[in-house]
Design a protein around this motif. Structure first.
Motif, PDB file in Angstrom:
ATOM      1  N   TYR A   8      -3.218  -0.091  -9.152  1.00 35.60           N
ATOM      2  CA  TYR A   8      -3.174  -0.678  -7.806  1.00 35.60           C
ATOM      3  C   TYR A   8      -3.238  -2.199  -7.826  1.00 35.60           C
ATOM      4  O   TYR A   8      -2.461  -2.865  -7.129  1.00 35.60           O
ATOM      5  CB  TYR A   8      -4.298  -0.101  -6.948  1.00 35.60           C
TER       6      TYR A   8
ATOM      7  N   SER B 130       2.277   1.792  -3.497  1.00 33.64           N
ATOM      8  CA  SER B 130       1.271   2.252  -4.443  1.00 33.64           C
ATOM      9  C   SER B 130       0.925   3.718  -4.255  1.00 33.64           C
ATOM     10  O   SER B 130       0.616   4.420  -5.228  1.00 33.64           O
ATOM     11  CB  SER B 130       0.015   1.392  -4.322  1.00 33.64           C
ATOM     12  N   CYS B 131       0.976   4.211  -3.020  1.00 31.74           N
ATOM     13  CA  CYS B 131       0.566   5.586  -2.734  1.00 31.74           C
ATOM     14  C   CYS B 131       1.735   6.561  -2.598  1.00 31.74           C
ATOM     15  O   CYS B 131       1.498   7.761  -2.467  1.00 31.74           O
ATOM     16  CB  CYS B 131      -0.259   5.630  -1.442  1.00 31.74           C
TER      17      CYS B 131
ATOM     18  N   ASN C 251       0.824  -1.213   0.000  1.00 30.97           N
ATOM     19  CA  ASN C 251       0.000   0.000   0.000  1.00 30.97           C
ATOM     20  C   ASN C 251       0.857   1.262   0.000  1.00 30.97           C
ATOM     21  O   ASN C 251       0.534   2.241  -0.688  1.00 30.97           O
ATOM     22  CB  ASN C 251      -0.932  -0.005   1.217  1.00 30.97           C
TER      23      ASN C 251
ATOM     24  N   MET D 295      -0.284   9.665  -4.308  1.00 31.05           N
ATOM     25  CA  MET D 295      -1.005  10.551  -3.405  1.00 31.05           C
ATOM     26  C   MET D 295      -0.435  11.975  -3.385  1.00 31.05           C
ATOM     27  O   MET D 295      -1.182  12.938  -3.550  1.00 31.05           O
ATOM     28  CB  MET D 295      -1.037   9.959  -1.996  1.00 31.05           C
TER      29      MET D 295
END
Length: 551
Positions: free
Chosen positions: A407, A363-364, A360, A368
């Motif tokens: 994702y 991926s961010c 996670n 983000m």
């Protein structure tokens, strides 16, 4: 014929088919659609508005053209115009429409002309640009300030057989309309002319014809001196690293894989990097974030390489500026599996257990912060009504691309990385108690390493950096992809060599905390580049938009 020659010929045929896939053939008298696109100040390519936001001739119902993702990201908003252009049929002073300007319409046109607004039309995927009006200033006492509107456009179109090769527009064949002393209501008749000219240029070479005739000033050229200097720098660094590895390190590799008692006996006679061989493979702190950075970096390395290879193979159409943007977004989504695999595999090798959180975070880590910065910039552009603001449908499309492609591929890559990870097999044993790190002079500090590690690679790409940003966020169409590929290889070579050299200097100072330093020293090049690029190509244009609208 060998298999290699057959593969090369097949690739050439495929590229030829791709380059001519968008070729449109016309019959005598067939309608040629002219799309109006956008307007904006000449000296700020990031401030563009829809052409129909000006008080000009427009249809009762505006019909927009279906655009590709890259064209939308590039700020294109094409719509069908009222111009009636028929293939190989000339037209002379044909009336387009009559417009009665109100006071606010006149003021809007005056402001646009004073800001040197240009318009962009599209004819058969060929951009056609010209100025909205003409500003005439001069004299001291009294000061001469006159504003003129070009109400007549003359289109010059070149054709070869049944295909359009080139198109251009001129505005000086008829006297402009003065807007200084007029008052509302004021009626203006817009007219246009069309002249067709036969040319011998084949359709396959019309891209070169468009590039050679540019409305904007051209700055793209090959800087051979800079490239030669960069290559010399690469060869010197590679030679320096090779000398270190062969003449200094080779004779000492066999001395470290010994028993603890023998290692303690050697410690008393050794100094520099040799004395910390029992600490050099001590795992770094915050290894979850460290592995996520490695994964994202591997993804962007694959992404940049893929774009470079596609560009060198000629897969980007010169008439579709946004093709590079589209390729970058799609490749970013599909290379997410590389980020997940590298991050999770390294994380498990370093003894990490919470691999789900690592996936996670990977991926961010880029998505983000990028989304937050883009949201602010897009909100400002949306507030002022520029075409640089993405429509909500495109935003939803990009979010779905990340959620349902990027994702999941990151998760799949992370699962494979976890399952295929083995134990960390260090060539040297690590002691339970860490050695005390001695103080170092300022020129061996982390800050000095970052300055040196960022300056050398940055100097190798500084000349071509402007062209890269102008291609991605400006209005330049970069065509020297072969040269850019060479510079890309130089950048990777310089970054790798300087990272190895700085790591050696750090270990020579008996500082075994090389994991994070190796990223920050060479990575400072990209932080400097991204900072300069974002400031010059995103923040400054937003400030210009705000200032011009406030004025």
């Amino acid at each position: 014929m060998t298999t290699t020659n057959m593969a090369v010929r097949f690739l050439v045929v495929v590229l030829a088919v791709i380059s001519t896939a968008n070729a449109v053939k016309y019959k005598q008298g067939e309608k040629v659609v002219l799309y109006v696109n956008k307007v904006g100040p000449y000296f700020n390519p990031h401030e563009t508005y829809h052409y129909y936001q000006l008080p000009v001739c427009r249809p009762k119902k505006i019909e927009h053209k279906s655009l590709t993702l890259g064209e939308v990201l590039d700020g294109d908003r094409m719509a069908v115009s009222l111009y009636e252009i028929n293939f190989k049929q000339d037209a002379d002073k044909k009336e387009l429409c009559k417009v009665t300007f109100k006071e606010n319409d006149l003021q809007l046109l005056r402001d646009a002309i004073e800001d040197l607004y240009y318009f962009e039309f599209v004819i058969d995927e060929i951009p056609v640009r010209g100025f909205i009006g003409h500003l005439e200033e001069g004299g001291f006492l009294p000061h001469n300030h006159k504003i003129f509107l070009w109400a007549h456009l003359s289109f010059h179109i070149e054709y070869n057989g049944d295909q359009i090769i080139f198109a251009n527009v001129s505005t000086k064949e008829q006297a402009p309309v003065g807007l200084d002393s007029v008052s509302a209501p004021f009626e203006v008749s817009f007219t246009y002319s069309v002249k067709w000219t036969k040319t011998s240029t084949p359709f396959e070479e019309r891209g070169k014809r468009v590039r050679d005739t540019s409305f904007f000033p051209k700055y793209l050229e090959i800087h051979w001196l800079s490239i030669i200097n960069s290559m010399v720098l690469v060869f010197l660094l590679i030679g320096f690293v090779v000398i270190i590895l062969t003449r200094v390190l080779k004779s000492d590799f066999a001395r470290y894989n010994v028993d603890d008692d023998e290692a303690e006996a050697l410690d008393s006679d050794e100094n520099g990097w040799k004395i910390i061989h029992t600490d050099v493979f001590r795992f770094p702190p915050h290894k979850n974030l460290f592995c996520a950075i490695l994964g994202v970096g591997s993804q962007f390395l694959a992404l940049a390489t893929g774009i470079m290879v596609m560009a060198v193979l000629g897969m980007f159409n010169v008439h579709r500026h946004g093709a590079i943007n589209s390729a970058g977004i799609v490749l970013y989504a599909f290379t997410s599996c590389i980020a997940g695999y590298v991050a999770t595999n390294t994380y498990r090798k370093l003894g990490g257990e919470n691999w789900v959180w690592n996936i996670n975070l990977t991926s961010c880590l880029f998505a983000m912060p990028f989304f937050l910065i883009w949201a602010v910039i897009n909100s400002v552009a949306w507030g002022y009504g520029t075409t640089q603001a993405l429509p909500w449908t495109t935003v939803v499309l990009l979010m779905c691309l990340w959620m349902f492609v990027g994702y999941p591929l990151t998760v799949i890559g992370g699962i494979f990385g976890k399952n295929w990870a083995h134990g960390f097999d260090a060539p040297c044993r690590t002691k339970n108690i860490a050695r005390e790190i001695p103080s170092v002079p300022w020129y061996r500090s982390a800050f000095a390493h970052c300055v040196v590690g960022g300056f050398l690679p940055f100097s190798a790409i500084s000349v071509e950096m402007y062209y890269i940003f102008a291609t991605l966020w400006g209005r330049e169409q970069y065509a020297l992809y072969g040269i850019l590929f060479i510079v890309y290889g130089i950048l990777i070579g310089v970054t790798a060599c300087i990272s190895v050299a700085l790591t050696y200097f750090q270990l020579s100072a008996e500082d075994y905390r090389w994991w994070w330093r190796s990223i920050f020293s060479a990575g400072s090049t990209y932080r400097t580049r991204d900072f300069i690029g974002r400031i010059s190509l995103e923040v400054i244009p937003v400030i210009q938009i705000v200032n011009q609208n406030n004025v």
